[in-house]
Motif scaffolding. Structure first.
Motif, mmCIF file in Angstrom:
data_model
loop_
_atom_site.group_PDB
_atom_site.id
_atom_site.type_symbol
_atom_site.label_atom_id
_atom_site.label_comp_id
_atom_site.label_asym_id
_atom_site.label_seq_id
_atom_site.Cartn_x
_atom_site.Cartn_y
_atom_site.Cartn_z
ATOM 1 N N GLY A 266 -5.283 -22.618 -18.318
ATOM 2 C CA GLY A 266 -5.460 -22.339 -16.890
ATOM 3 C C GLY A 266 -4.600 -21.160 -16.478
ATOM 4 O O GLY A 266 -5.084 -20.140 -16.022
ATOM 5 N N ALA A 381 -0.104 -17.466 -9.329
ATOM 6 C CA ALA A 381 1.012 -17.650 -10.227
ATOM 7 C C ALA A 381 0.438 -17.634 -11.635
ATOM 8 O O ALA A 381 -0.271 -18.543 -12.004
ATOM 9 C CB ALA A 381 1.672 -18.983 -9.943
ATOM 10 N N ARG A 383 1.522 -18.241 -14.901
ATOM 11 C CA ARG A 383 2.652 -18.846 -15.585
ATOM 12 C C ARG A 383 3.971 -18.597 -14.873
ATOM 13 O O ARG A 383 4.953 -18.155 -15.464
ATOM 14 C CB ARG A 383 2.739 -18.366 -17.013
ATOM 15 C CG ARG A 383 3.416 -19.426 -17.849
ATOM 16 C CD ARG A 383 3.176 -19.274 -19.307
ATOM 17 N NE ARG A 383 3.637 -20.499 -19.955
ATOM 18 C CZ ARG A 383 3.122 -21.005 -21.044
ATOM 19 N NH1 ARG A 383 2.119 -20.409 -21.626
ATOM 20 N NH2 ARG A 383 3.601 -22.103 -21.562
ATOM 21 N N HIS A 528 -0.297 -33.393 -21.574
ATOM 22 C CA HIS A 528 0.087 -34.509 -20.700
ATOM 23 C C HIS A 528 -0.184 -35.880 -21.324
ATOM 24 O O HIS A 528 0.590 -36.810 -21.123
ATOM 25 C CB HIS A 528 -0.665 -34.428 -19.366
ATOM 26 C CG HIS A 528 -0.222 -33.289 -18.497
ATOM 27 N ND1 HIS A 528 -0.810 -33.002 -17.297
ATOM 28 C CD2 HIS A 528 0.770 -32.371 -18.647
ATOM 29 C CE1 HIS A 528 -0.211 -31.954 -16.743
ATOM 30 N NE2 HIS A 528 0.741 -31.549 -17.550
ATOM 31 N N THR A 531 2.908 -36.545 -23.391
ATOM 32 C CA THR A 531 4.241 -36.662 -22.787
ATOM 33 C C THR A 531 4.333 -37.736 -21.708
ATOM 34 O O THR A 531 5.343 -38.433 -21.624
ATOM 35 C CB THR A 531 4.683 -35.312 -22.191
ATOM 36 O OG1 THR A 531 3.658 -34.833 -21.311
ATOM 37 C CG2 THR A 531 4.919 -34.293 -23.276
ATOM 38 N N GLY A 565 2.280 -24.301 -11.104
ATOM 39 C CA GLY A 565 3.649 -24.240 -10.596
ATOM 40 C C GLY A 565 4.582 -25.201 -11.323
ATOM 41 O O GLY A 565 5.533 -25.690 -10.724
ATOM 42 N N SER A 566 4.311 -25.490 -12.593
ATOM 43 C CA SER A 566 5.128 -26.440 -13.368
ATOM 44 C C SER A 566 5.496 -27.660 -12.539
ATOM 45 O O SER A 566 6.626 -28.130 -12.573
ATOM 46 C CB SER A 566 6.420 -25.774 -13.885
ATOM 47 O OG SER A 566 6.277 -25.357 -15.208
ATOM 48 N N SER A 568 3.841 -30.697 -12.641
ATOM 49 C CA SER A 568 3.439 -32.007 -13.152
ATOM 50 C C SER A 568 4.639 -32.870 -13.526
ATOM 51 O O SER A 568 4.700 -34.040 -13.153
ATOM 52 C CB SER A 568 2.504 -31.844 -14.349
ATOM 53 O OG SER A 568 1.417 -31.026 -13.997
ATOM 54 N N THR A 569 5.571 -32.303 -14.276
ATOM 55 C CA THR A 569 6.729 -33.097 -14.674
ATOM 56 C C THR A 569 7.614 -33.435 -13.473
ATOM 57 O O THR A 569 7.943 -34.604 -13.253
ATOM 58 C CB THR A 569 7.522 -32.364 -15.774
ATOM 59 O OG1 THR A 569 6.624 -32.110 -16.855
ATOM 60 C CG2 THR A 569 8.694 -33.192 -16.252
ATOM 61 N N GLN A 694 5.665 -24.820 -25.543
ATOM 62 C CA GLN A 694 5.556 -24.180 -24.235
ATOM 63 C C GLN A 694 6.346 -22.869 -24.221
ATOM 64 O O GLN A 694 5.891 -21.859 -23.680
ATOM 65 C CB GLN A 694 6.070 -25.116 -23.133
ATOM 66 C CG GLN A 694 5.151 -26.286 -22.830
ATOM 67 C CD GLN A 694 3.876 -25.831 -22.131
ATOM 68 O OE1 GLN A 694 3.897 -25.014 -21.225
ATOM 69 N NE2 GLN A 694 2.748 -26.339 -22.575
ATOM 70 N N VAL A 757 9.121 -26.936 -17.332
ATOM 71 C CA VAL A 757 9.499 -25.944 -18.336
ATOM 72 C C VAL A 757 8.362 -24.964 -18.656
ATOM 73 O O VAL A 757 8.604 -23.883 -19.174
ATOM 74 C CB VAL A 757 9.976 -26.628 -19.640
ATOM 75 C CG1 VAL A 757 8.800 -27.151 -20.471
ATOM 76 C CG2 VAL A 757 10.851 -25.703 -20.457
ATOM 77 N N GLY A 758 7.134 -25.322 -18.314
ATOM 78 C CA GLY A 758 5.987 -24.537 -18.759
ATOM 79 C C GLY A 758 6.024 -23.082 -18.335
ATOM 80 O O GLY A 758 5.580 -22.189 -19.063
HETATM 81 N N1 PCD Z 1 11.676 -31.586 -19.269
HETATM 82 C C1 PCD Z 1 10.415 -31.471 -19.729
HETATM 83 C C2 PCD Z 1 9.508 -30.688 -19.002
HETATM 84 C C3 PCD Z 1 8.215 -30.585 -19.457
HETATM 85 N N2 PCD Z 1 7.830 -31.212 -20.586
HETATM 86 C C4 PCD Z 1 6.431 -31.093 -21.031
HETATM 87 O O1 PCD Z 1 6.048 -29.761 -21.087
HETATM 88 C C5 PCD Z 1 4.718 -29.614 -20.549
HETATM 89 C C6 PCD Z 1 4.718 -28.629 -19.307
HETATM 90 O O2 PCD Z 1 5.354 -29.309 -18.242
HETATM 91 P P1 PCD Z 1 5.594 -28.681 -16.803
HETATM 92 O O3 PCD Z 1 6.577 -27.576 -16.879
HETATM 93 O O4 PCD Z 1 5.842 -29.780 -15.874
HETATM 94 O O5 PCD Z 1 4.227 -27.957 -16.427
HETATM 95 P P2 PCD Z 1 2.819 -28.587 -16.021
HETATM 96 O O6 PCD Z 1 2.746 -28.785 -14.556
HETATM 97 O O7 PCD Z 1 2.486 -29.696 -16.922
HETATM 98 O O8 PCD Z 1 1.876 -27.411 -16.452
HETATM 99 C C7 PCD Z 1 1.743 -26.260 -15.638
HETATM 100 C C8 PCD Z 1 2.262 -25.056 -16.413
HETATM 101 O O9 PCD Z 1 1.807 -25.096 -17.773
HETATM 102 C C9 PCD Z 1 2.035 -23.895 -18.526
HETATM 103 N N3 PCD Z 1 1.746 -24.137 -19.905
HETATM 104 C C10 PCD Z 1 0.463 -24.138 -20.372
HETATM 105 N N4 PCD Z 1 0.212 -24.531 -21.605
HETATM 106 C C11 PCD Z 1 -1.053 -24.542 -22.066
HETATM 107 N N5 PCD Z 1 -1.278 -24.933 -23.357
HETATM 108 N N6 PCD Z 1 -2.095 -24.122 -21.304
HETATM 109 C C12 PCD Z 1 -1.892 -23.711 -20.044
HETATM 110 O O10 PCD Z 1 -2.923 -23.350 -19.306
HETATM 111 C C13 PCD Z 1 -0.588 -23.662 -19.530
HETATM 112 N N7 PCD Z 1 -0.339 -23.180 -18.258
HETATM 113 C C14 PCD Z 1 1.042 -22.846 -17.958
HETATM 114 C C15 PCD Z 1 1.222 -22.799 -16.475
HETATM 115 S S1 PCD Z 1 0.698 -21.423 -15.676
HETATM 116 MO MO1 PCD Z 1 0.590 -21.901 -13.374
HETATM 117 O O11 PCD Z 1 -0.961 -22.557 -13.277
HETATM 118 O O12 PCD Z 1 0.444 -20.101 -13.182
HETATM 119 O O13 PCD Z 1 1.175 -22.042 -11.694
HETATM 120 S S2 PCD Z 1 2.030 -23.616 -14.139
HETATM 121 C C16 PCD Z 1 1.777 -23.800 -15.754
HETATM 122 C C17 PCD Z 1 4.206 -30.979 -20.171
HETATM 123 O O14 PCD Z 1 3.478 -31.526 -21.240
HETATM 124 C C18 PCD Z 1 5.519 -31.785 -20.014
HETATM 125 O O15 PCD Z 1 5.380 -33.095 -20.133
HETATM 126 C C19 PCD Z 1 8.751 -31.969 -21.313
HETATM 127 O O16 PCD Z 1 8.408 -32.515 -22.369
HETATM 128 N N8 PCD Z 1 10.044 -32.111 -20.855
#
Ligand code: PCD
Ligand SMILES: [Cu+]
Length: 805
Positions: A266, A381, A383, A528, A531, A565-566, A568-569, A694, A757-758
């Motif tokens: 994505g 965004a 990444r 996902h 983890t 926007g990182s 999920s965690t 990642q 962290v992504g």
């Molecule tokens: N402390 C910690 C943190 C984190 N982790 C892991 O690592 C991963 C990531 O996470 P995060 O930072 O929370 O994030 P997310 O919300 O899930 O996702 C989102 C991101 O993710 C990254 N990485 C990746 N890889 C792949 N293979 N493919 C893709 O598409 C992608 N995309 C990129 C982007 S660009 Mo934006 O949408 O621009 O705002 S934002 C983004 C996941 O499996 C988790 O669970 C762990 O193990 N530990």
């Protein structure tokens, strides 16, 4: 039961919970070609749509003649704005409070803009018919430069003519979108006026594109008998798409089922709504048949959401000793023909106000002006959490520029200015409360790992050798310390079109002690299913291997705002832990009942509740699960499931120290990354192997952006990099080796202490590569040069510095 013979450590290891480098469960399917992507969806009688796109960047559309196209056998319909207008669907709202044409309404504003939608019995007929649609254009003057746009008499958005108020306040000019101001302007200017030293520079972060392997697409199927619309698509936010479709189409939300199947990457590209989604839905309603639309690579690069294109004018003030006293930034943001930026509603420039970075800067001011041009819309965004990569690039360049001005080592300048560990939670001058961090520890660890002092000595020797004619290669040491801000969240600050940015998890334990968990997020490759099962395993003591994870089907998953926007965690990960804890609380009551003791007389032990002081008397989670379905406590309802909607109290602030060592041949402009060290601190680490993956992926995307990838236009607004021949995607050949490392500073407010962290590797990677190029030429007088640093541009740097003799 052999349970009894295992130690607590062995039982914990069997769960494959948090901290375990568990292999990705998804990959069994993916590596055998058993993924199920949008283009794999096939339905009876399915039709195919394709777009007629504008060859011009700015033109009036005088007429669209469909006759020849409709005459082609197999063509079912050709839709234009005129057909959509009666339904009110020829324009659609954007996430940024603007509106965007679905099909050209009187004019086109960028090359590749959608003009008509052809529906045919197969993909090839649709493509042939698209060529037969005869559009009469009248060319208009093209503006590709945002600074010129603000001076031009040419009105790009005639639909907004005379409108002086935009979605984010007053508009200063007919091509101006918004001004966004943060911090204290007067006080910052006063600091600049009195400072010992002020460094000033224009930092440009060029236009690029997420370019996921799988392009965008959708399959819409309107069942006229049940009144139910099913919409498959490459959506990073399926629930939000359902709500938006309901609001703009008038179809009741319970009659819409949105499904994001497997997504082939994505990277922010699949957050917004595209004309193809709307047209496939309308075409399915009109024809009563399922309609598939899948764009090709060129369409993806030229019409779906771009990223960056920020001109950041900066001033940074410091004492002679190098203590930073103030930061000033004015950004001109090129949004193209429509503002289709995907940011939380109250943040028209995303979290650009994290641009004070990792440093304790007492006074700061930021203004961003959004501008229309004849380029593709977007501003996603890629990444990075909402313009955070722009912010990090800006401050990490400004630090280097200041170091030059102060004639100081850039590692030392950072050290002097870092926010100290005991200052957290830290209130930044531009309004954020950093939850936690320990920058000095990470920094010293990184410098030591690469043996920084010897690298500097080697560089000094290299400069001498170069000057003595002994070598034609220079050496750059690219330093970066970044602070990310991820996990939007808090509903009080962050919403998208009024939808608060919480997230959710629902866990259902089956009688035999296995489980299914459903989340409001959607994996696009992040893993996902692997983890989130690990979080549950650690929280409730059932093996991760016995937990199925499901995301992306709005008929089954609890409402959530999706994955970008990182978040999920930080958000859904927290919801997962909270839902699991609700289950554990009920399990505790059941265990106590079965063991015939008071609730408080049992304690949790990895995968069971045991009687305090009598660990041999216990009920495992598996036993409790079975009991929940047949031997429930009198008065307590049977079953064992829970749901949590989590509104995080704050965002999380992952950080990292990246160092890139680069060799550059001054005669060819060729570069080679000799070493790349990436230290990430994302708090509690759920799966170290996934984190490493990642980081590898994100740093590789950063390499692409810094060293060659760009969306470039000529002065006519023709896209010059619309194919993978011209748009740089690194292969194994260009990709260097990475050394990954970490420190762990848990988030104090997240239930398991995890941060995202992504995105970090992109946020930290881009300045690390760019700073390496700059640093290689610093001894020869370079201060600032724009990315991407392709061979040609690097050659020009050397040439301009007189290094070619
Ligand atoms: N402390 C910690 C943190 C984190 N982790 C892991 O690592 C991963 C990531 O996470 P995060 O930072 O929370 O994030 P997310 O919300 O899930 O996702 C989102 C991101 O993710 C990254 N990485 C990746 N890889 C792949 N293979 N493919 C893709 O598409 C992608 N995309 C990129 C982007 S660009 Mo934006 O949408 O621009 O705002 S934002 C983004 C996941 O499996 C988790 O669970 C762990 O193990 N530990
Ligand atoms: Cu971003």
């Amino acid at each position: 039961m052999n349970d009894q013979t295992l130690t607590a450590e062995e039982r914990a290891a069997n769960l494959k919970g948090m901290g375990c480098a568990r292999k990705r469960v998804e990959d069994v399917r993916f590596t055998q070609g058993k993924g199920n992507y949008v283009d794999d969806i096939k339905m009876d009688g399915m039709l195919f749509g394709d777009f007629v796109r504008s060859p011009y960047a700015h033109a009036r559309v005088k007429s669209v003649n469909k006759e020849a196209a409709l005459a082609l056998p197999g063509v079912i319909a050709v839709l234009t704005a005129e057909d959509l207008a009666p339904l009110g669907l020829h324009w659609m709202p954007t996430l940024a409070g603007d509106k965007q044409m679905v099909l050209a309404d009187g004019k086109v504003l960028f090359q590749g803009q959608e003009v008509a939608f052809v529906v045919a019995e197969d993909r090839y007929i649709a493509a042939d018919a698209a060529e037969l649609v005869d559009v009469d254009y009248e060319e208009l003057p093209v503006i590709t430069d945002p600074f010129e746009s603000l001076k031009s008499d040419v009105v790009l958005r005639e639909d907004l003519e005379g409108q002086t108020e935009g979605a984010h306040g007053p508009r200063k000019h007919h091509n101006h979108i918004f001004t966004w101001e943060q911090g204290d302007k007067d006080a910052t200017e006063a600091v600049l006026a009195e400072a010992d030293v002020v460094a000033e520079e224009m930092v440009y972060y060029h236009r690029t594109h997420p370019c996921p392997l799988e392009t965008c697409g959708s399959v819409a199927s309107m069942d006229k008998v049940t009144g139910k619309l099913t919409l498959y698509g490459t959506f990073q936010a399926p629930h939000a798409i359902r709500t938006v479709v309901s609001l703009i189409s008038g179809i009741a939300e319970h009659n819409i089922r949105v499904i994001s199947p497997d997504i082939g990457g994505g990277f922010g590209n699949k957050v917004g709504a595209y004309a193809g989604y709307v047209c496939s839905v309308v075409a399915s309603i009109v024809t009563g048949k399922p309609v598939k639309w899948v764009e090709d690579r060129m369409e993806n690069l030229m019409s779906t959401a771009f990223a960056r294109d920020y001109w950041m004018q900066g001033k940074i003030a410091a004492t002679k000793e190098g203590k930073i006293t103030g930061l000033w930034c004015h950004t001109t943001a090129d949004h193209g023909g429509f503002d289709a930026c995907a940011d939380p509603t109250k943040f028209p420039a995303g979290f650009m106000n994290i641009c004070t970075g990792s440093y304790d800067i007492p006074m700061a001011y930021l203004a961003v002006d959004g501008v229309y041009t004849n380029k593709a819309p977007g501003g996603v965004a890629y990444r990075c959490s909402f313009r955070v990569t722009e912010a990090a690039y800006f401050i990490e360049r400004m630090i280097e520029v200041l170091a030059i001005k102060l004639n100081m080592d850039a590692a030392e300048l950072r050290r002097i200015n870092f926010i100290k560990a005991d200052q957290f939670p830290y209130q930044s001058a531009l309004g954020w409360e950093y939850d936690s961090g320990d920058y000095h520890t990470a920094w010293e660890k990184a410098l030591k790992a690469v043996d920084y002092d010897s690298l500097r000595a080697e560089q000094a020797q290299r400069v001498e050798d170069f000057k003595a004619g002994k070598t034609r290669k220079v050496l750059g040491i690219g330093l970066t310390h970044f602070t990310e801000i991820v996990g939007a969240g808090p509903v009080k600050n962050c919403d998208i079109l009024g939808l608060g940015m919480f997230d959710s998890c629902e866990i259902r334990i089956h009688p035999t002690g296995s489980a299914i968990a459903r989340l409001g997020t959607i994996s696009q490759g992040q893993g996902h299913a692997t983890t989130f099962a690990q979080i549950i395993a650690s929280e409730i003591g059932l093996p991760a291997d016995d937990i199925t994870l499901e995301e992306g089907d709005t008929d089954t998953a609890p409402y959530g705002l999706g994955t970008y926007g990182s978040r999920s965690t930080p958000v859904a990960g927290a919801a997962t832990a909270m839902a699991a804890r609700k289950i554990r609380a009920k399990a505790q009551m059941i265990a106590a009942y079965l063991l015939e003791v008071h609730d408080n007389d049992v304690e949790w032990d990895v995968d069971r509740f045991a009687v305090k002081g009598a660990p041999e008397r216990f009920k495992t989670m598996k036993e409790i699960a079975f009991a929940a379905y047949n031997q429930a406590i009198p008065g307590l309802e049977p079953g064992l499931e829970a749901v949590s909607y989590y509104d995080p109290p704050n965002m999380t602030y992952p950080f990292g120290a990246y160092i890139c060592v680069m060799e550059i041949d001054v005669d060819t402009g060729e570069w080679e990354v000799r070493q790349f060290y990436a230290l990430d601190d994302c708090g509690t680490r759920i799966n170290p192997m996934i984190i490493e993956g990642q980081v590898h992926g994100g740093v590789t995307e950063a390499l692409a952006i810094a060293m060659g990838q760009e969306i470039a236009y000529d002065e006519m607004g023709n896209i010059k990099t619309g194919t993978l021949m011209d748009f740089f995607i690194p292969t194994a050949w260009e990709t260097p080796n990475y050394t990954t490392d970490h420190t762990v500073t848990p988030s104090p407010h997240h239930p398991i202490g995890a941060k995202g962290v992504g995105e970090s590797p992109n946020v930290g990677g881009v300045p690390a590569f760019s700073n390496a190029v700059h640093d290689a030429f610093r001894p020869f007088g370079l201060v600032q040069s724009h990315m991407p640093h392709d061979h040609w541009r690097i050659w020009k740097i050397a040439n301009n510095l007189g290094m070619h003799g």
